[in-house]
Design a protein around this motif. Structure first.
Motif, PDB file in Angstrom:
ATOM      1  N   ALA A 221       0.824  -1.206   0.000  1.00  0.00           N
ATOM      2  CA  ALA A 221       0.000   0.000   0.000  1.00  0.00           C
ATOM      3  C   ALA A 221       0.860   1.257   0.000  1.00  0.00           C
ATOM      4  O   ALA A 221       0.579   2.229  -0.717  1.00  0.00           O
ATOM      5  N   ASP A 222       1.937   1.239   0.789  1.00  0.00           N
ATOM      6  CA  ASP A 222       2.837   2.393   0.858  1.00  0.00           C
ATOM      7  C   ASP A 222       3.489   2.649  -0.493  1.00  0.00           C
ATOM      8  O   ASP A 222       3.609   3.800  -0.933  1.00  0.00           O
ATOM      9  N   TYR A 223       3.898   1.575  -1.173  1.00  0.00           N
ATOM     10  CA  TYR A 223       4.487   1.700  -2.514  1.00  0.00           C
ATOM     11  C   TYR A 223       3.498   2.348  -3.480  1.00  0.00           C
ATOM     12  O   TYR A 223       3.846   3.295  -4.204  1.00  0.00           O
ATOM     13  N   LEU A 224       2.262   1.866  -3.475  1.00  0.00           N
ATOM     14  CA  LEU A 224       1.271   2.389  -4.415  1.00  0.00           C
ATOM     15  C   LEU A 224       0.905   3.838  -4.106  1.00  0.00           C
ATOM     16  O   LEU A 224       0.774   4.667  -5.012  1.00  0.00           O
ATOM     17  N   MET A 225       0.759   4.162  -2.811  1.00  0.00           N
ATOM     18  CA  MET A 225       0.435   5.550  -2.457  1.00  0.00           C
ATOM     19  C   MET A 225       1.554   6.493  -2.877  1.00  0.00           C
ATOM     20  O   MET A 225       1.304   7.625  -3.292  1.00  0.00           O
TER      21      MET A 225
ATOM     22  N   GLN B 175      -4.046   3.726  -5.512  1.00  0.00           N
ATOM     23  CA  GLN B 175      -4.839   3.301  -4.366  1.00  0.00           C
ATOM     24  C   GLN B 175      -4.852   1.781  -4.215  1.00  0.00           C
ATOM     25  O   GLN B 175      -4.660   1.046  -5.181  1.00  0.00           O
ATOM     26  N   MET B 176      -5.100   1.343  -2.976  1.00  0.00           N
ATOM     27  CA  MET B 176      -5.232  -0.084  -2.691  1.00  0.00           C
ATOM     28  C   MET B 176      -6.381  -0.292  -1.720  1.00  0.00           C
ATOM     29  O   MET B 176      -6.567   0.483  -0.787  1.00  0.00           O
ATOM     30  N   PHE B 177      -7.153  -1.350  -1.955  1.00  0.00           N
ATOM     31  CA  PHE B 177      -8.282  -1.692  -1.088  1.00  0.00           C
ATOM     32  C   PHE B 177      -8.028  -3.080  -0.512  1.00  0.00           C
ATOM     33  O   PHE B 177      -7.816  -4.039  -1.246  1.00  0.00           O
ATOM     34  N   LEU B 178      -8.038  -3.181   0.817  1.00  0.00           N
ATOM     35  CA  LEU B 178      -7.800  -4.445   1.517  1.00  0.00           C
ATOM     36  C   LEU B 178      -9.102  -4.913   2.148  1.00  0.00           C
ATOM     37  O   LEU B 178      -9.723  -4.178   2.917  1.00  0.00           O
TER      38      LEU B 178
ATOM     39  N   PHE C  77      -6.558   2.415   1.104  1.00  0.00           N
ATOM     40  CA  PHE C  77      -5.307   3.153   1.229  1.00  0.00           C
ATOM     41  C   PHE C  77      -5.235   4.103   0.034  1.00  0.00           C
ATOM     42  O   PHE C  77      -5.208   3.678  -1.114  1.00  0.00           O
ATOM     43  N   LYS C  78      -5.209   5.394   0.320  1.00  0.00           N
ATOM     44  CA  LYS C  78      -5.163   6.369  -0.786  1.00  0.00           C
ATOM     45  C   LYS C  78      -4.295   7.541  -0.388  1.00  0.00           C
ATOM     46  O   LYS C  78      -4.303   7.963   0.777  1.00  0.00           O
ATOM     47  N   PRO C  79      -3.506   8.062  -1.333  1.00  0.00           N
ATOM     48  CA  PRO C  79      -2.669   9.213  -1.006  1.00  0.00           C
ATOM     49  C   PRO C  79      -3.533  10.429  -0.699  1.00  0.00           C
ATOM     50  O   PRO C  79      -4.659  10.545  -1.174  1.00  0.00           O
ATOM     51  N   LYS C  80      -2.986  11.321   0.119  1.00  0.00           N
ATOM     52  CA  LYS C  80      -3.726  12.532   0.449  1.00  0.00           C
ATOM     53  C   LYS C  80      -3.935  13.368  -0.804  1.00  0.00           C
ATOM     54  O   LYS C  80      -3.067  13.444  -1.669  1.00  0.00           O
TER      55      LYS C  80
END
Length: 258
Positions: free
Chosen positions: A217-221, A226-229, A253-256
């Protein structure tokens, strides 16, 4: 560029196997979900479970380097045959794409697998991606398919990575130890302390745990993605979020927003 949004679904070994065999009902539920999602999205599946599928036929020690390779070699056709039987019910053709970390380090090799995925989608074929445990050396492997799925999602310009897991979201504390733990529905930042926590897979054939999902998730943000778990055992949360834009359970998980 694309007429439909593009998503990557990643499913783990703990979801696909049960008591030493392929979890046929859960796999069929996954396949049924993918068929429905394809009305709205371009879908790429990243799957684990080749090693655990191999163990259904051959009881080798997966902790031994060559043992894991043999289990993967035996299990890959078992896993893909199981998928094929399920997708044949819906007359949906599949393709198999095996990747290692090296495929993302070479611009030429990355472009090759990107073209394979794009062409498969254009031809109405579902691409199924897994890590190539068999012919690779240890330093060519991601080691867990959460990182593989995150790289695939980024390099094929996916709008979202969905991880279907044995957990139904990212909690504010360990739900196994704290009954009052609550799911964090939206996460915009992951701390270094969270990323450095001990890996704790719930299944002996799983190679990750919540930490590997946080790293993905951190890599994608960091890439603006975005990532959905959410749960892979009960696909209601995934269906509601993807088909009805209804965030009932699971963590996004989404960047601000800038």
């Amino acid at each position: 560029m694309y007429s439909k949004k593009r998503i990557v679904l990643k499913v783990g070994s703990s979801v696909l196997t049960d008591s030493g065999s392929i979890a046929k009902e859960r796999m069929l539920n996954l396949v049924s979900l993918i068929v429905k999602l394809r009305d709205k999205y371009e879908v790429i599946l990243v799957t684990s479970a080749a090693v655990s599928a191999g163990y259904t036929a051959l009881k080798l020690d997966k902790k031994e380097h060559i043992g894991k390779k043999v289990l993967a070699a035996v299990g890959q056709p078992i896993l893909m045959s199981a998928y094929k039987r399920k997708f044949d019910i819906y007359n949906l053709d599949i393709s198999q794409i095996l990747l290692t970390e090296d495929d993302f380090d070479s611009r030429k090799r990355t472009e090759i697998f990107r073209q394979i995925i794009n062409t498969s989608l254009e031809e109405g074929i579902l691409p199924i991606v897994n890590e190539n445990d068999i012919s690779s050396t240890p330093d060519q492997l991601f080691g867990d398919n959460d990182q593989l799925a995150a790289r695939v999602a980024h390099h094929i310009k996916s709008d979202l990575l969905v991880i279907l897991s044995d957990v139904d979201g990212y909690y504010d504390s360990n739900p196994n130890e704290n009954h009052d733990a609550k799911i964090r529905k939206i996460v915009n930042n992951i701390t270094e302390e969270e990323l450095q926590a001990v890996h704790s897979p719930n299944d002996e054939f799983a190679s990750g745990g919540i930490v590997t999902k946080l790293i993905a998730a951190d890599y994608l943000m960091s890439k603006g993605r975005q990532m959905f778990l959410c749960s892979g055992f009960d696909l209601t949360a995934a269906y509601e979020y993807l088909m009805n834009n209804n965030h009932t359970k699971g963590t996004l998980f989404k960047p601000k927003d800038k």
